[in-house]
Design a protein around this motif. Structure first.
Motif, mmCIF file in Angstrom:
data_model
loop_
_atom_site.group_PDB
_atom_site.id
_atom_site.type_symbol
_atom_site.label_atom_id
_atom_site.label_comp_id
_atom_site.label_asym_id
_atom_site.label_seq_id
_atom_site.Cartn_x
_atom_site.Cartn_y
_atom_site.Cartn_z
ATOM 1 N N ASN A 1 0.810 -1.222 0.000
ATOM 2 C CA ASN A 1 0.000 0.000 0.000
ATOM 3 C C ASN A 1 0.845 1.274 0.000
ATOM 4 O O ASN A 1 0.312 2.361 -0.055
ATOM 5 C CB ASN A 1 -0.917 0.039 1.240
ATOM 6 C CG ASN A 1 -2.112 -0.877 1.083
ATOM 7 O OD1 ASN A 1 -2.034 -1.874 0.354
ATOM 8 N ND2 ASN A 1 -3.195 -0.566 1.752
ATOM 9 N N ILE A 2 2.164 1.116 0.096
ATOM 10 C CA ILE A 2 3.035 2.287 0.219
ATOM 11 C C ILE A 2 3.472 2.754 -1.168
ATOM 12 O O ILE A 2 3.973 1.955 -1.963
ATOM 13 C CB ILE A 2 4.299 1.948 1.045
ATOM 14 C CG1 ILE A 2 3.922 1.289 2.378
ATOM 15 C CG2 ILE A 2 5.189 3.181 1.226
ATOM 16 C CD1 ILE A 2 3.533 2.189 3.486
ATOM 17 N N SER A 3 3.295 4.046 -1.422
ATOM 18 C CA SER A 3 3.702 4.575 -2.731
ATOM 19 C C SER A 3 5.000 5.375 -2.582
ATOM 20 O O SER A 3 5.370 5.795 -1.492
ATOM 21 C CB SER A 3 2.607 5.475 -3.281
ATOM 22 O OG SER A 3 2.389 6.523 -2.345
ATOM 23 N N ILE A 4 5.668 5.560 -3.726
ATOM 24 C CA ILE A 4 6.883 6.373 -3.764
ATOM 25 C C ILE A 4 6.438 7.832 -3.912
ATOM 26 O O ILE A 4 5.525 8.107 -4.685
ATOM 27 C CB ILE A 4 7.716 5.989 -5.008
ATOM 28 C CG1 ILE A 4 8.043 4.496 -4.982
ATOM 29 C CG2 ILE A 4 8.957 6.846 -5.131
ATOM 30 C CD1 ILE A 4 9.201 4.129 -4.132
ATOM 31 N N PRO A 5 7.055 8.772 -3.182
ATOM 32 C CA PRO A 5 6.665 10.176 -3.369
ATOM 33 C C PRO A 5 6.827 10.597 -4.830
ATOM 34 O O PRO A 5 7.816 10.214 -5.467
ATOM 35 C CB PRO A 5 7.655 10.955 -2.488
ATOM 36 C CG PRO A 5 8.291 9.962 -1.597
ATOM 37 C CD PRO A 5 8.146 8.615 -2.223
ATOM 38 N N VAL A 6 5.854 11.329 -5.342
ATOM 39 C CA VAL A 6 5.930 11.694 -6.760
ATOM 40 C C VAL A 6 7.094 12.648 -7.021
ATOM 41 O O VAL A 6 7.660 12.644 -8.106
ATOM 42 C CB VAL A 6 4.612 12.325 -7.273
ATOM 43 C CG1 VAL A 6 3.527 11.283 -7.379
ATOM 44 C CG2 VAL A 6 4.170 13.488 -6.394
ATOM 45 N N ASN A 7 7.455 13.459 -6.028
ATOM 46 C CA ASN A 7 8.552 14.419 -6.247
ATOM 47 C C ASN A 7 9.820 13.942 -5.562
ATOM 48 O O ASN A 7 10.365 14.597 -4.691
ATOM 49 C CB ASN A 7 8.165 15.814 -5.752
ATOM 50 C CG ASN A 7 7.838 15.825 -4.264
ATOM 51 O OD1 ASN A 7 7.522 14.799 -3.677
ATOM 52 N ND2 ASN A 7 7.926 16.987 -3.662
ATOM 53 N N ARG A 8 10.325 12.766 -5.988
ATOM 54 C CA ARG A 8 11.514 12.259 -5.327
ATOM 55 C C ARG A 8 12.789 12.710 -6.029
ATOM 56 O O ARG A 8 13.802 12.025 -6.036
ATOM 57 C CB ARG A 8 11.475 10.742 -5.241
ATOM 58 C CG ARG A 8 11.396 10.039 -6.541
ATOM 59 C CD ARG A 8 11.013 8.626 -6.228
ATOM 60 N NE ARG A 8 11.901 7.658 -6.808
ATOM 61 C CZ ARG A 8 11.788 7.222 -8.046
ATOM 62 N NH1 ARG A 8 10.867 7.726 -8.848
ATOM 63 N NH2 ARG A 8 12.616 6.313 -8.489
ATOM 64 N N PHE A 9 12.738 13.908 -6.584
ATOM 65 C CA PHE A 9 13.899 14.476 -7.271
ATOM 66 C C PHE A 9 14.170 15.851 -6.679
ATOM 67 O O PHE A 9 13.289 16.441 -6.049
ATOM 68 C CB PHE A 9 13.606 14.617 -8.767
ATOM 69 C CG PHE A 9 12.224 15.166 -9.024
ATOM 70 C CD1 PHE A 9 11.980 16.533 -8.934
ATOM 71 C CD2 PHE A 9 11.145 14.314 -9.307
ATOM 72 C CE1 PHE A 9 10.696 17.035 -9.143
ATOM 73 C CE2 PHE A 9 9.868 14.812 -9.504
ATOM 74 C CZ PHE A 9 9.648 16.179 -9.424
ATOM 75 N N ARG A 10 15.405 16.334 -6.868
ATOM 76 C CA ARG A 10 15.710 17.679 -6.382
ATOM 77 C C ARG A 10 14.904 18.697 -7.177
ATOM 78 O O ARG A 10 14.750 18.544 -8.391
ATOM 79 C CB ARG A 10 17.204 17.971 -6.549
ATOM 80 C CG ARG A 10 18.021 17.470 -5.370
ATOM 81 C CD ARG A 10 19.457 17.879 -5.511
ATOM 82 N NE ARG A 10 20.115 17.166 -6.574
ATOM 83 C CZ ARG A 10 21.165 17.625 -7.257
ATOM 84 N NH1 ARG A 10 21.664 18.814 -6.983
ATOM 85 N NH2 ARG A 10 21.722 16.901 -8.201
ATOM 86 N N PRO A 11 14.413 19.754 -6.521
ATOM 87 C CA PRO A 11 13.676 20.772 -7.260
ATOM 88 C C PRO A 11 14.564 21.343 -8.366
ATOM 89 O O PRO A 11 15.778 21.433 -8.192
ATOM 90 C CB PRO A 11 13.411 21.854 -6.201
ATOM 91 C CG PRO A 11 13.477 21.149 -4.903
ATOM 92 C CD PRO A 11 14.466 20.038 -5.084
ATOM 93 N N SER A 12 13.953 21.711 -9.479
ATOM 94 C CA SER A 12 14.769 22.264 -10.548
ATOM 95 C C SER A 12 15.337 23.603 -10.077
ATOM 96 O O SER A 12 14.674 24.372 -9.387
ATOM 97 C CB SER A 12 13.949 22.426 -11.830
ATOM 98 O OG SER A 12 12.890 23.310 -11.605
#
Ligand SMILES: *[C@@H]1O[C@H](CO)[C@@H](O)[C@H](O)[C@H]1NC(C)=O
Ligand SMILES: *[C@@H]1O[C@H](CO)[C@@H](O)[C@H](O)[C@H]1NC(C)=O
Ligand SMILES: *[C@@H]1O[C@H](CO)[C@@H](O)[C@H](O)[C@H]1NC(C)=O
Ligand SMILES: *[C@@H]1O[C@H](CO)[C@@H](O)[C@H](O)[C@H]1NC(C)=O
Ligand SMILES: *[C@@H]1O[C@H](CO)[C@@H](O)[C@H](O)[C@H]1NC(C)=O
Ligand SMILES: *[C@@H]1O[C@H](CO)[C@@H](O)[C@H](O)[C@H]1NC(C)=O
Length: 510
Positions: free
Chosen positions: A228-239
């Motif tokens: 049931n655990i999802s990966i955060p959609v923003n798992r990258f450094r902010p541009s």
């Protein structure tokens, strides 16, 4: 005029009864990962139940995303720049001033005050005594099993034991057959039942979870199945994120299970499956402390006890590729704040106004009338008792009366760095005072988060706003996740100039 009227109504309410008790619950590294904050990953039925008869503050921020500076700031109602504490290694009474703490004021005004677990950060920053003899009526309680925090007690699949980040355990097989927060909960229940009932109490309970390591009874995983655990959609450094803003989560890299992953420093990503496991363990730790909080609240008479629940700061669970606090990202600075007030809290009242942890001290004074309302700390004069926050009672009364809420137009947080790039030595996540070269000052308004990383002199505690190492601007209305740094956009330079001006002026001018 209307405010005065509300205030009088409140006074009539509180004065017709004897003094309210205060139960102050502070969690460690808890972002608003709670169902009552609409976090779908969370399972927190006890805190949710409490929130159904409380004020729930949706936009509360810590003054620095590190335990000791945040706690000393909250407990004295002064900002890190006034307490001169950005690391763990100084005690304000010896270095800046004899500042009164929240429990101290209650103790000096007829309350029995008691500290359980981590309320002050232990060590130098509270004089190795949790600020005794000033703050507490009796010797603070610390759970005996806390000393096993970094011991090899986490079982691996092959039966060996390590100091892991992810550490679900069978409690009866642990040293002393218990865990720190279980011990603290027992002590809280003991206090609530055995206390001297002739005095009102101020009981502070500081639970250690969900701080790392994620050590919790294994059964709490049942509420958070991995599938049931999802990966955060923003798992990258902010541009366009300046590197000075990045914290390389040095603390979790030191744990055995993360070490094994051989993740490159400073930006190397954690594999997806491990992100899921970290997230699962964080939320299971929250469910664990929620259960303990339920046990404590069962012993409390909510008709005569003000209950405050909050946290010293948050924790990024993979958002921006980060795992920790140590930054100015929302994940690190945004905290839950729930306040139950007898006779005023009949149902849930959600407050969106911008608020800060420094606001708690004047709020508790107003809610209990324990002393004269706190005055705003004057510039360049050191009063022992004053506030750099603002009482939340007016916004609470406005919310109850369904009036339009004004509140602050901005709130502030900050984070220090030893240099412009992430480093292991000095540890750029937790620089000690003499290594601090840069301060990241942040201002959060209803629309933006604006941050400026500027030169900072640790000898005289001054920033040089001419020497800028990085800027961040996030439009929280269109980009609430802070994925796009807009500080360099030509068309927004008017905003940048305006926000810089406000940020430099600081909290006094809001
Ligand atoms: C600090 O304040 C406490 C409590 O009011 C007082 O007992 C103590 O003497 C003060 N210390 C100094 C150095 O002024
Ligand atoms: C801090 O602790 C030391 C050692 O116990 C003590 O001598 C000193 O007076 C304490 N500081 C204050 C301000 O109470
Ligand atoms: C309770 O506190 C009051 C006020 O300090 C004191 O007079 C009384 O002796 C205490 N009672 C007990 C049982 O300790
Ligand atoms: C896991 O997800 C499924 C499907 O959405 C749901 O039915 C189930 O209740 C979830 N389990 C838990 C413990 O939340
Ligand atoms: C760890 O990673 C580095 C480069 O990222 C690589 O050179 C090294 O061989 C790896 N070590 C192990 C034990 O996998
Ligand atoms: C702080 O020290 C720096 C470097 O010595 C100096 O340039 C600056 O003017 C000082 N600031 C204040 C407010 O004293």
């Amino acid at each position: 005029m209307f405010k005065v009227l509300l205030y009088i109504i409140y006074l009539i309410h509180v004065c017709d009864s004897s003094k309210n008790n205060v139960l102050f619950i502070i969690l460690d590294d808890l972002r608003p990962a709670l169902s009552c904050y609409k976090d779908d990953n969370a399972y927190s039925p006890n805190i949710d139940k409490m929130s159904s008869q409380s004020f729930l503050f949706k936009s509360t921020y810590a003054q620095q995303a590190l335990c000791a500076p945040s706690r000393n700031s909250l407990l004295t109602s002064r900002r890190p720049d006034s307490v001169h504490l950005y690391d763990f290694y100084s005690y304000w009474r010896d270095t800046v001033g004899n500042f009164t703490t929240i429990p101290q004021l209650f103790k000096e005004n007829g309350y029995h005050t008691h500290s359980i677990g981590k309320v002050f950060h232990p060590g130098i920053s509270s004089n190795f005594s949790d600020d005794q003899p000033y703050s507490w009526s009796e010797t603070p309680f610390h759970p005996a099993t806390f000393k096993f925090k970094n011991a090899k007690v986490c079982p691996n699949n092959d039966g060996t034991l390590s100091t892991n980040l992810i550490c679900p355990v069978i409690t009866r097989f642990q040293p002393l057959k218990t865990l720190p927060d279980i011990e603290s909960t027992k002590e809280a229940i003991r206090f609530l039942n055995e206390r001297n009932k002739t005095l009102p109490f101020f009981l502070a309970v500081g639970l250690h979870k969900p701080h790392i390591p994620f050590k919790f009874p294994v059964s709490y995983l049942d509420f958070h199945p991995l599938e049931n655990i999802s990966i955060p959609v923003n798992r990258f450094r902010p541009s366009l994120l300046p590197e000075v803003a990045w914290n390389p989560w040095t603390d979790i890299r030191l744990r055995d299970d993360i070490k094994k992953l051989n993740i490159s420093f400073p930006f190397g990503p954690i594999p997806d499956n491990d992100i899921k496991k970290i997230k699962q363990a964080y939320y299971a730790s929250v469910t664990y402390v929620d259960d303990l909080i339920g046990q404590i609240l069962n012993e409390v008479n909510l008709e005569e006890t003000i209950v405050v629940l909050t946290s010293d700061h948050g924790w990024s669970i993979g958002q921006h590729g980060e795992f920790s606090k140590f930054s100015n990202f929302m994940e690190a600075t945004h905290v839950p704040l729930i306040i139950h007030v007898p006779k005023l809290s009949h149902n849930k009242v959600v407050i969106h106004a911008l608020t800060e942890l420094v606001d708690l001290f004047p709020t508790l004074v107003d809610l209990t009338q324990v002393a004269e309302p706190l005055t705003k700390c004057p510039k360049n004069i050191k009063l022992n008792t004053c506030t750099e926050g603002r009482s939340l009672l007016p916004v609470m009364l406005e919310a109850v009366e369904k009036q339009k809420i004004k509140g602050k137009s901005a709130v502030f947080t900050q984070y220090p760095r030893p240099g412009p790039y992430p480093t292991l030595k000095p540890n750029s996540d937790k620089p000690i005072l003499r290594d601090i070269k840069i301060m990241g000052y942040s201002m959060i308004t209803r629309r933006f988060r604006y941050t400026e990383w500027v030169d900072f002199n640790p000898d005289n505690f001054t920033a040089n706003w001419e020497k800028v190492h990085g800027r961040e601007l996030y439009d929280l209305v269109v980009d609430p996740q802070e994925n796009m740094n807009l500080a360099g956009r030509d068309e927004l330079q008017k905003w940048v100039k305006y926000l810089k001006h406000k940020l430099k002026l600081g909290w006094r001018y809001i």
